[in-house]
Design a protein around this motif. Structure first.
Motif, PDB file in Angstrom:
ATOM      1  N   THR A 159      53.170 -16.366 -32.121  1.00 17.01           N
ATOM      2  CA  THR A 159      54.165 -17.360 -32.399  1.00 17.01           C
ATOM      3  C   THR A 159      55.337 -16.408 -31.797  1.00 17.01           C
ATOM      4  O   THR A 159      56.075 -16.765 -31.314  1.00 17.01           O
ATOM      5  CB  THR A 159      53.960 -17.427 -33.358  1.00 17.01           C
ATOM      6  OG1 THR A 159      53.247 -19.006 -32.955  1.00 17.01           O
ATOM      7  CG2 THR A 159      55.262 -19.106 -33.435  1.00 17.01           C
ATOM      8  N   ASN A 211      57.341 -20.656 -24.159  1.00 14.81           N
ATOM      9  CA  ASN A 211      58.803 -22.306 -23.656  1.00 14.81           C
ATOM     10  C   ASN A 211      57.571 -23.361 -22.573  1.00 14.81           C
ATOM     11  O   ASN A 211      58.048 -23.752 -22.379  1.00 14.81           O
ATOM     12  CB  ASN A 211      59.782 -21.898 -22.869  1.00 14.81           C
ATOM     13  CG  ASN A 211      61.060 -21.827 -24.067  1.00 14.81           C
ATOM     14  OD1 ASN A 211      60.456 -22.207 -25.018  1.00 14.81           O
ATOM     15  ND2 ASN A 211      61.797 -20.672 -23.740  1.00 14.81           N
ATOM     16  N   THR A 234      54.399 -24.584 -21.491  1.00 15.05           N
ATOM     17  CA  THR A 234      52.989 -25.301 -22.489  1.00 15.05           C
ATOM     18  C   THR A 234      51.884 -25.264 -22.637  1.00 15.05           C
ATOM     19  O   THR A 234      51.043 -25.871 -23.536  1.00 15.05           O
ATOM     20  CB  THR A 234      54.097 -26.852 -21.807  1.00 15.05           C
ATOM     21  OG1 THR A 234      53.015 -26.843 -20.656  1.00 15.05           O
ATOM     22  CG2 THR A 234      54.868 -27.880 -21.516  1.00 15.05           C
ATOM     23  N   GLN A 283      52.577 -23.034 -25.348  1.00  9.89           N
ATOM     24  CA  GLN A 283      52.733 -24.212 -26.781  1.00  9.89           C
ATOM     25  C   GLN A 283      51.418 -24.895 -27.267  1.00  9.89           C
ATOM     26  O   GLN A 283      50.996 -25.072 -28.103  1.00  9.89           O
ATOM     27  CB  GLN A 283      53.503 -25.374 -26.587  1.00  9.89           C
ATOM     28  CG  GLN A 283      54.971 -24.755 -26.767  1.00  9.89           C
ATOM     29  CD  GLN A 283      55.992 -25.261 -25.853  1.00  9.89           C
ATOM     30  OE1 GLN A 283      55.506 -26.465 -24.975  1.00  9.89           O
ATOM     31  NE2 GLN A 283      57.091 -24.765 -24.702  1.00  9.89           N
ATOM     32  N   LYS A 295      57.046 -30.132 -27.733  1.00  8.21           N
ATOM     33  CA  LYS A 295      58.684 -30.191 -27.705  1.00  8.21           C
ATOM     34  C   LYS A 295      59.669 -30.613 -28.700  1.00  8.21           C
ATOM     35  O   LYS A 295      60.407 -29.022 -28.772  1.00  8.21           O
ATOM     36  CB  LYS A 295      59.905 -31.315 -26.185  1.00  8.21           C
ATOM     37  CG  LYS A 295      60.654 -30.637 -25.241  1.00  8.21           C
ATOM     38  CD  LYS A 295      60.368 -32.106 -24.456  1.00  8.21           C
ATOM     39  CE  LYS A 295      59.571 -31.746 -23.114  1.00  8.21           C
ATOM     40  NZ  LYS A 295      59.926 -33.046 -21.613  1.00  8.21           N
ATOM     41  N   ARG A 310      58.919 -26.548 -31.326  1.00  5.82           N
ATOM     42  CA  ARG A 310      59.479 -25.590 -30.455  1.00  5.82           C
ATOM     43  C   ARG A 310      60.363 -24.824 -30.866  1.00  5.82           C
ATOM     44  O   ARG A 310      60.218 -23.350 -31.526  1.00  5.82           O
ATOM     45  CB  ARG A 310      59.147 -25.911 -29.064  1.00  5.82           C
ATOM     46  CG  ARG A 310      60.355 -24.528 -28.642  1.00  5.82           C
ATOM     47  CD  ARG A 310      59.031 -23.280 -27.957  1.00  5.82           C
ATOM     48  NE  ARG A 310      59.325 -21.954 -27.810  1.00  5.82           N
ATOM     49  CZ  ARG A 310      60.541 -21.053 -28.386  1.00  5.82           C
ATOM     50  NH1 ARG A 310      60.724 -21.490 -29.549  1.00  5.82           N
ATOM     51  NH2 ARG A 310      61.291 -20.157 -28.000  1.00  5.82           N
TER      52      ARG A 310
END
Lengths: 652, 652
Positions: A268, A294, A296, A299, A580, A583
């Motif tokens: 991370t 950033n 997806t 993520q 989202k 994050r």
């Protein structure tokens, strides 16, 4: 406490990590031994408690040659030895005069303990046992601390008295000379060689050629051979071990959270620093390269794992609490029973032991699930770091390699699922006979059974409680399906192993979801965390739950717990929205795990973000290969034409 | 051929593998360099063709310090150099007078080639380029063969002419002295340090402090700076590279089959030897321990991977055939066009290039899918070997570690899926405009589009053709879903990355299924295999297809390609039956891959089944740690009190 111990470790030269990633096995083992010795001396010097010592070991973070002496050898003597044996062997072990290991697994036998081939034959004439390895496959194998370090072993061997076998029992056997440390006569012992990881540990092999040990060397708390009658006598069963195993597995579940958290922290932090490509739809004024975190696609790999670190931590903690409470209650019951001869009502004792039985079975499934999540999650973290994840300096690869055996030991993750399934089948049969629940497992099965013909309607996208209920429903559905296959259709056990595996996974996922949810609703969390943090934790819960649900979509659908539409929405809408929302908090959330840079030992995971500087420093300044100048031409027989500072000298 | 070359290698002492698993990085690198040199000498001595040399390299099976010279450096000069440059640099490289590498990736930039920071600035005064690394992150990094071995590098740098940047271009730069092999002035070069695997290779870093190279050192086949006018000139685009990349990725697909086959061979052989536990339902007369491979939980892990080895092999081969046929056709078209000025009709040329475009896009997705299957499959094989899988002697771990970067290089497996999705979206848009198909992708999309309102009914359990059609249907469904999200709902690209990833996977799985099926129906296979073997291959096809389908169940269900009932039956019935049918042939099927014991270098995978003898021999006879006698007591500062034969001497 952690900071104080960390400061002590950092100040000792032997714990310097700078050559860890470069050293070969010999150097790494030598250094690990030096560190273990130093830890013992520090423990004495600072009068560390067991907890403080464990903290220190964890901070050092590498398996060491005293490992199995500390954990298994001493614990086995304490748990299975008589007071005399504890006095004789236990004291010497505590003082590191004898250094032991726990020799169970054999070259040909791992999971199947009953199948062990090493024998301990009782000699009635001279009141001794003869320990013997009848075949090569009887060689003890994988035994930690045995290869080079231990001078004693606790050997599990088939006890044979007057030609009859009584199954595996523990024997204390000296294997090396106390002075010279050479193997004793008729003992063949050594290190089993390099492994995928864990190379700071000397896992060993051990063969006996008719080695005699005295009567007192069989650990005799629960059973012994009566030296007068030559009869095998049992003093009750080691039910404590049952509890110990449950405890050990709960520890593995909780550790899985922090083990994974290291990888998630590194990945991370690095993905928040690393920039690559532009966002195709970014507005003109943001046309620089985008932080990788950033995207997806990054993520979806990292944030559910971040959620998993908390889920596993809380689940392990929840299990340990439940276990301790239950132990307390059982002790009280025992006491009250002793004081009142008529004793407690059967429902009370039943309840206590049913919770323990439940805990034991669920700890099997949770051990398998959590160590699989952690091991596979670490590899996902490593890949999320792109090419640099492959460098040892990422710190993830070596950590992953060392963690990997956890998926096999304390019960192979695939084997364990059979125990869970067996327990669930038993519980389901009990519920069919009597729907009154005695623990959480029978509660959800009973609820399912009462509703199965009516069906269910869970609002998984609108209600957290319904998410938990959907997981319970699916696990219950699979349980009764398996029961039908076994009891009604009489399918062979072997044909059902795959179904059992899925069933165990489903039930364990339910337990993690439930534990996570219960913690978030508990008073404890309300006191110890701020409302914004609780909101984020709730989102992590939802992410972990819905992401898991979506991965196992077809089982949820087939069981009727969710509709096709709900599963599609979970994936395309709910999970994406949660990513989202989480994050912006990702870096702070991994920081909350509080890993010191010294502990992570990772260029990519540095708290100050000086990723590239550190990579470069390690490569160009610390890397011993750069001291070598090669002769590159094929015609020349010279390989290394110059080595600064000489080649092949010990790095110590 | 293979046998002949293998005999040569086995007879050379330098290729002796017995210390491979024990050596540290220095020794391994040194030995790898020695092996690379010997391979070159053998190539000259035996006048090996390129194919023979490649076979030899493959048999040795470890990355070596000449690797990037052979593959990328020489190929780039051949592909992008002018005839003069090929004469000057190519000849010297062929003779190993200059030894090169391909320096593209930087510390801060991997996938995003456009973002490279190294600059090559044209100096109009003296007609040179100045190569410079403006920041630490501009340091070339991960460059194979660069760390210690290469004396030249092909450097990708941003070409700057009169203040204007023209993007990355290739420059040939000398980096080390040809005699002393020391780095040249203003060149900072070295090895980047240890990695998760690949440690026989010296991946390197490289920084330039304003190093000048002459005009002729920019590879100028496709573009150059005119030394007279100082203008940047383009001679056409390197479309060949487009084809080369497709070719390289097809190779990776085919290799993925054999890479995985090594692990499957080892695990299958060992699980057929290893016995553990009794079958609970076995009859009385079969009460011995059961071969592990008879347990369905082991079969479900290994046999679909066994099927995957063939699926990937045939898919890679199919792609390469298609590519070669298409190249041939395009050459003919070009020739006929040249001889007939009016040229071929547009549909012909269109068709040729559309097939190439299709191949290029599909090769991206297939590279990602196949290398992921192989890498993750190897780890599944390792775990299927139980505890012993963790030993280096299993041979799987080291092989896995070396293979792993394939998931990142030649296009990161996650990144690549965007290219596939982009292509599929484009194809879907084309189909909406004109439903006449131009290649297989538009064919399945067009078919789906014509049927979408009627729905489908595939008999996946009864018809192999219908299985293929179901995979096509699901991929098409996901394509049009993604198109709707992007074109109608105008979702941001970043929000769709996860959908794109799934889409690419779905389409690539379809391609593997289709290729496997086509091969089984082809005349070629009918000629080269016996009917019983074809029956087994068909079962492997069904297992691979239905197991994949069941894993991705919810997508098949949501798309309408299968019913809930079909997916349940696929899992509980069809797949389980196929396991049973394939089990008796498993060992013969892995044997058909023909790996020599010397190549596998695995105790567990030995053809003669002497698994335990070999494990024991390596541990007790070859293991250098067993030459060490330690002082185990914490109070003693001595660590190694005796080392037979001395410690730290080079093993060479």
């Amino acid at each position: 406490r952690k900071q104080r111990i960390l400061a002590i470790l950092k100040s000792e030269k032997v714990f310097d990590k700078s050559q860890n990633y470069f050293s070969g096995r010999m150097e790494r083992f030598e250094r690990a031994l030096a560190r273990e010795k130093k830890l013992q001396l520090l423990k004495r010097k600072h009068k560390w408690t067991l907890d403080e010592f464990r903290t220190a070991s964890e901070l050092v973070g590498e398996p060491g040659p005293y490992g199995l002496h500390e954990s298994m050898f001493r614990i086995t003597i304490a748990g299975q030895g008589t007071p005399e044996q504890q006095e004789k062997f236990g004291k010497a072990a505590e003082a590191y005069k004898i250094i032991g290991c726990y020799a169970q697994t054999e070259l040909g036998h791992g999971s199947n303990v009953r199948g062990l081939e090493t024998t301990a034959t009782w000699n009635s004439q001279d009141k001794t046992f003869t320990i013997h390895s009848p075949h090569l496959t009887a060689s003890k194998w994988w035994i930690g601390s045995l290869g080079r370090t231990a001078n004693y072993a606790c050997v599990m061997a088939q006890l044979i008295v007057e030609g009859k076998s009584y199954g595996p029992h523990p024997f204390i056997v000296q294997i090396r000379d106390m002075k010279t440390h050479e193997p004793l006569e008729n003992v063949h012992v050594g290190d089993i060689g390099p492994k995928f990881g864990y190379n700071t540990m000397d896992n060993g092999f051990l063969l006996f050629n008719n080695v005699k040990v005295p009567h007192e060397n069989m650990l005799a708390r629960f059973s012994q051979v009566d030296p007068k009658t030559n009869k095998y006598v049992r003093h009750g069963s080691p039910s404590l071990i049952y509890g110990t195993l449950t405890w050990v597995r709960s520890t593995i579940v909780m550790q899985a959270g922090s083990v994974l958290a290291r990888g998630v922290t590194i990945a991370t932090r690095y993905c928040a620093i690393r920039r690559q490509f532009q966002d195709r739809d970014a507005p003109e004024w943001e046309k620089g390269e985008n932080a990788v975190l950033n995207y997806t696609m990054v993520q979806i790999r990292l944030l559910p794992l971040l959620a998993a670190t908390f889920a596993l931590h809380f689940t392990g903690k929840g299990m340990m609490n439940l276990y301790q409470e239950n132990q307390k209650r059982m002790n009280q019951t025992n006491t009250s029973r002793e004081s009142n001869k008529r004793g407690a009502g059967p429902e009370e004792t039943e309840s206590g032991s049913d919770i323990l039985a439940d805990l034991h079975a669920t700890s099997c499934g949770l051990k398998a699930l959590s160590s699989t999540i952690a091991a596979e999650g670490l590899e996902v973290c490593r890949r999320a770091c792109g090419g640099h994840g492959y460098s040892s300096f990422s710190g993830i690869g070596p950590w992953y390699s060392d963690y990997l055996p956890t998926t096999t030991w304390e019960g192979d993750n695939y084997m364990l699922t059979q125990q869970v399934a067996r327990y669930l089948l038993k519980s389901a049969r009990a519920v069919l006979k009597n729907p009154t629940p005695t623990n959480d497992t029978t509660r959800i099965l009973s609820h399912f059974q009462s509703r199965v013909n009516i069906g269910c309607a869970f609002d998984i996208l609108g209600s957290d409680e319904d998410i938990v209920a959907a997981f319970a429903w699916r696990a219950s559905f699979l349980t009764f399906e398996a029961l039908k296959h076994r009891d009604e259709q009489k399918k062979p056990w072997n044909d059902l192993l795959v179904d059992f595996y899925r069933l165990s996974k489903a039930h364990s996922q339910y337990l993690v979801i439930k534990n996570f949810y219960d913690v978030l609703r508990s008073g404890e969390i309300a006191q110890s965390t701020s409302p914004p943090l609780r909101t984020i934790l709730l989102k992590l819960f939802q992410l972990f739950a819905l992401h898991t649900l979506e991965q196992e979509g077809s089982e949820f659908y087939v069981s009727g717990a969710c509709s096709k539409h709900q599963i599609m929405l979970a994936r395309t809408s709910a999970v994406m929205n949660l990513l989202k929302e989480i994050r912006p908090h990702a870096v702070r959330l991994v920081d909350s795990w509080g890993f010191d840079d010294w502990v992570l030992d990772s260029s990519l995971g540095r708290e100050d973000g000086k990723v590239y500087e550190d990579m470069f420093y390690r490569a160009s300044e610390l890397n011993p290969l750069n001291k070598v100048t090669v002769d590159p031409y094929p015609e020349s027989e010279v390989l290394f034409k110059k080595v600064e500072g000489g080649y092949g000298k010990s790095k110590l």
